[in-house]
Design a protein around this motif. Sequence first.
Motif, PDB file in Angstrom:
ATOM      1  N   UNK A  46       0.845  -1.181   0.000  1.00 46.02           N
ATOM      2  CA  UNK A  46       0.000   0.000   0.000  1.00 46.02           C
ATOM      3  C   UNK A  46       0.882   1.232   0.000  1.00 46.02           C
ATOM      4  N   UNK A  47       0.277   2.367  -0.395  1.00 45.50           N
ATOM      5  CA  UNK A  47       1.075   3.583  -0.572  1.00 45.50           C
ATOM      6  C   UNK A  47       1.752   4.032   0.707  1.00 45.50           C
ATOM      7  N   UNK A  48       1.067   3.836   1.835  1.00 43.25           N
ATOM      8  CA  UNK A  48       1.669   4.336   3.064  1.00 43.25           C
ATOM      9  C   UNK A  48       2.319   3.228   3.869  1.00 43.25           C
TER      10      UNK A  48
ATOM     11  N   UNK B 147       4.188  21.241  11.098  1.00 41.47           N
ATOM     12  CA  UNK B 147       5.285  20.621  10.354  1.00 41.47           C
ATOM     13  C   UNK B 147       5.549  19.244  10.915  1.00 41.47           C
ATOM     14  N   UNK B 148       4.502  18.417  10.801  1.00 42.77           N
ATOM     15  CA  UNK B 148       4.661  17.115  11.420  1.00 42.77           C
ATOM     16  C   UNK B 148       4.053  16.085  10.510  1.00 42.77           C
ATOM     17  N   UNK B 149       4.711  14.966  10.405  1.00 37.88           N
ATOM     18  CA  UNK B 149       4.186  13.921   9.538  1.00 37.88           C
ATOM     19  C   UNK B 149       4.385  12.596  10.240  1.00 37.88           C
TER      20      UNK B 149
ATOM     21  N   UNK C 119       5.777   6.652   7.937  1.00 33.49           N
ATOM     22  CA  UNK C 119       5.110   5.634   7.125  1.00 33.49           C
ATOM     23  C   UNK C 119       5.897   4.336   7.262  1.00 33.49           C
TER      24      UNK C 119
ATOM     25  N   UNK D 201       7.065   1.881   5.764  1.00 27.79           N
ATOM     26  CA  UNK D 201       7.398   1.192   4.510  1.00 27.79           C
ATOM     27  C   UNK D 201       8.514   0.214   4.811  1.00 27.79           C
ATOM     28  N   UNK D 202       8.388  -0.945   4.258  1.00 27.53           N
ATOM     29  CA  UNK D 202       9.402  -1.960   4.457  1.00 27.53           C
ATOM     30  C   UNK D 202      10.601  -1.621   3.597  1.00 27.53           C
TER      31      UNK D 202
ATOM     32  N   UNK E 148       4.877   6.441 -10.411  1.00 24.95           N
ATOM     33  CA  UNK E 148       3.886   6.968  -9.476  1.00 24.95           C
ATOM     34  C   UNK E 148       3.905   8.482  -9.506  1.00 24.95           C
TER      35      UNK E 148
ATOM     36  N   UNK F 176       8.380  -1.484  -4.727  1.00 28.80           N
ATOM     37  CA  UNK F 176       8.798  -1.116  -3.377  1.00 28.80           C
ATOM     38  C   UNK F 176       9.749   0.070  -3.397  1.00 28.80           C
TER      39      UNK F 176
ATOM     40  N   UNK G 155       7.840   3.214  -4.042  1.00 28.96           N
ATOM     41  CA  UNK G 155       7.097   3.668  -2.869  1.00 28.96           C
ATOM     42  C   UNK G 155       8.031   4.323  -1.866  1.00 28.96           C
ATOM     43  N   UNK G 156       9.211   3.720  -1.684  1.00 25.95           N
ATOM     44  CA  UNK G 156      10.162   4.296  -0.733  1.00 25.95           C
ATOM     45  C   UNK G 156      10.551   5.698  -1.177  1.00 25.95           C
TER      46      UNK G 156
ATOM     47  N   UNK H 283       7.770   8.231  -0.618  1.00 26.87           N
ATOM     48  CA  UNK H 283       7.628   8.605   0.787  1.00 26.87           C
ATOM     49  C   UNK H 283       8.776   9.468   1.273  1.00 26.87           C
TER      50      UNK H 283
ATOM     51  N   UNK I  55       9.977  17.368   3.186  1.00 28.20           N
ATOM     52  CA  UNK I  55       9.374  18.628   3.576  1.00 28.20           C
ATOM     53  C   UNK I  55       9.487  18.854   5.078  1.00 28.20           C
ATOM     54  N   UNK I  56       9.288  17.767   5.824  1.00 30.42           N
ATOM     55  CA  UNK I  56       9.157  17.912   7.266  1.00 30.42           C
ATOM     56  C   UNK I  56      10.394  17.491   8.030  1.00 30.42           C
TER      57      UNK I  56
END
Lengths: 456, 275
Positions: free
Chosen positions: A23-25, A296-298, A301, A303-304, B198, B245, B248-249, B252, B258-259
């Motif tokens: 998944x995207x996140x 300014x916070x995220x 995610x 991600x593997x 993407x 993969x 996606x990496x 992200x 940005x942060x």
Amino acid sequence: MKETPLSNCERRFLLRAIEEKKRLDGRQTYDYRNIRISFGTDYGCCIVELGKTRVLGQVSCELVSPKLNRATEGILFFNLELSQMAAPAFEPGRQSDLLVKLNRLLERCLRNSKCIDTESLCVVAGEKVWQIRVDLHLLNHDGNIIDAASIAAIVALCHFRRPDVSVQGDEVTLYTPEERDPVPLSIHHMPICVSFAFFQQGTYLLVDPNEREERVMDGLLVIAMNKHREICTIQSSGGIMLLKDQVLRCSKIAGVKVAEITELILKALENDQKVRKEGGKFGFAESIANQRITAFKMEKAPIDTSDVEEKAEEIIAEAEPPSEVVSTPVLWTPGTAQIGEGVENSWGDLEDSEKEDDEGGGDEAIILDSIKMDTGVEVSDIGSQEMVFHHVGQAGLELLTSDAPIILSDSEEEEMIILEPDKNPKKIRTQTTSAKQEKAPSKKPVKRRKKKRAAN
Amino acid sequence: MAEPVSVAAEYLAGSRARAARTVLGQVVLPGEELLLPEQEDAEGPGGAGERPLSLNAGARSRVRVVCGPGLRRCGDRLLVTKCGRLRHKEPGSGSGGGVYWVDSQQKRYVPVKGDHVIGIVTAKSGDIFKVDVGGSEPASLSYLSFEGATKRNRPNVQVGDLIYGQFVVANKDMEPEMVCIDSCGRANGMGVIGQDGLLFKVTLGLIRKLLAPDCEIIQEVGKLYPLEIVFGMNGRIWVKAKTIQQTLILANILEACEHMTSDQRKQIFSRLAES
């Protein structure tokens, strides 16, 4: 504003990623996004954040005359609004379909399940009952509105306190919050909606789709359940055909998720209760104290990121070689070589033999039973070359040879030497046992060396 | 970001124009007026407004100063129209007084002539494509504005494709028009973007940061894996790597840049490089 269109490459990427269970996140297939519940200073006001989707819920009450055919029951009223700040596509006149669908689903989930005891809302039968109104506003749309809205509704209802009323004979006294503490509503159970998004005609399923995933999904299944595993509502939209075991599986997953969410809700309610009792500060301003206004916070995610490089190598190694590329030069005689298959033999069946299948260009995996090449040369004893036969199951055979040039000659006594071994052990053709070798059903378009005329 | 905004407020309360030179790198708010260097002497430190009479009043040396985004000319002063930090760039070769602009942060794009953007084709009507670029109106793109396109030889563009092009007309009165060739008629990297990969959206400020010369982030990302990447000034980034993969990496990482502070970023990159 018009919605930003979804480009073809995004759609394709998302579907391919879902096929690979990514998944995207970085979530897993059955994972929910982080749920955050915060309460306002008034009773009955809460904000629920499901990832970036935010819903504000507010409960209020009023004394009204009851409905004529339900004189002893209170009235419940639910209203979900899609605020224009939630998404640029939400405009005052333009949201009707989605709005009606969400409102209807929410009503069925909360009203028909009888989660709130309406009899307890009656003050004077036939004359005065409490009307409880739940207003939900969508503040930000990042997918899965219905889940966030149902959580917000039930949390707000659990958090709400109505003014105390006492009836003595004909006299009804309504106490202000200062005179007597307000009283919570009587709630039997907490129904929570869980959404499942289906892709590729029901093959893949995701829990809690976000906005991108919602755009490419085929259909949506919403199951409203409470923690006692009672299903309150099921709705399937999008017109996909679901099998019985798919729906059962989804309901099991929903049971697990609802239990987790209910626990989270109870904990949040308890915390808020504690803070209010101890006289600490409560309200929205306190719950977002550590975030700056510019935010300014995220969230991280998940991600593997492990084994990325090796995975690429594995994928390349395991990938099927391009079927059209033939790298095997076939040496007919010294000085004459053939690269490629050439056109099919149009002379018809030379012999009454079964078809042969190719394993893609370059790899000459040959069924041993009847090995005839277009040229009519037989594979005879391949003795001196290394060859490995794998017997798979009962009848599947595979030929692995070592590198050696293929030298063909018209002489049938010479040895057949095969180049370009079949590197891929995965290409195992399982065939039904039969005396005659039947053509194996092959999924890729294979180039057949010999066409069975009879089959045409 | 803990700027002394109170200082700015104090000045605003006095409604006294400040010299642009003194405010470089500080936060300016819309409505402030800035003085260019040549005008400072005329105003005087006390702001009394009395100009010393000079015989050759009109013969002040005129320096050409370029007014960048966030600033507007107002009389002979600069009026700030966006809040952000004031920046200045010295002129490259002699002429002019350089460029002043305000570094502001926003996500909504407004088409600007000359910007290279990534658009999504929404409609094909006759001779033109309608391309959504994230602005208030879809831009129009003629099918002849591709390299090697003629009336017979039409480009292969479908609805939903991604286009990388630049604006030739972009003002507030007309719908924007874009093309996929440069002034010599060559594509120069523009045109239809390939099928996989993407597309995602970030803020405009991040795009400008990534496109700045010698951007560290891009160099570090390039060392990680082989990739293709296209930046559109409208906040859209298209990225493609070998596997899903990796893509996606990368997506992200770029969104998170940005942060993140540069230390956090270096940490993440070193962790990725190890695995």
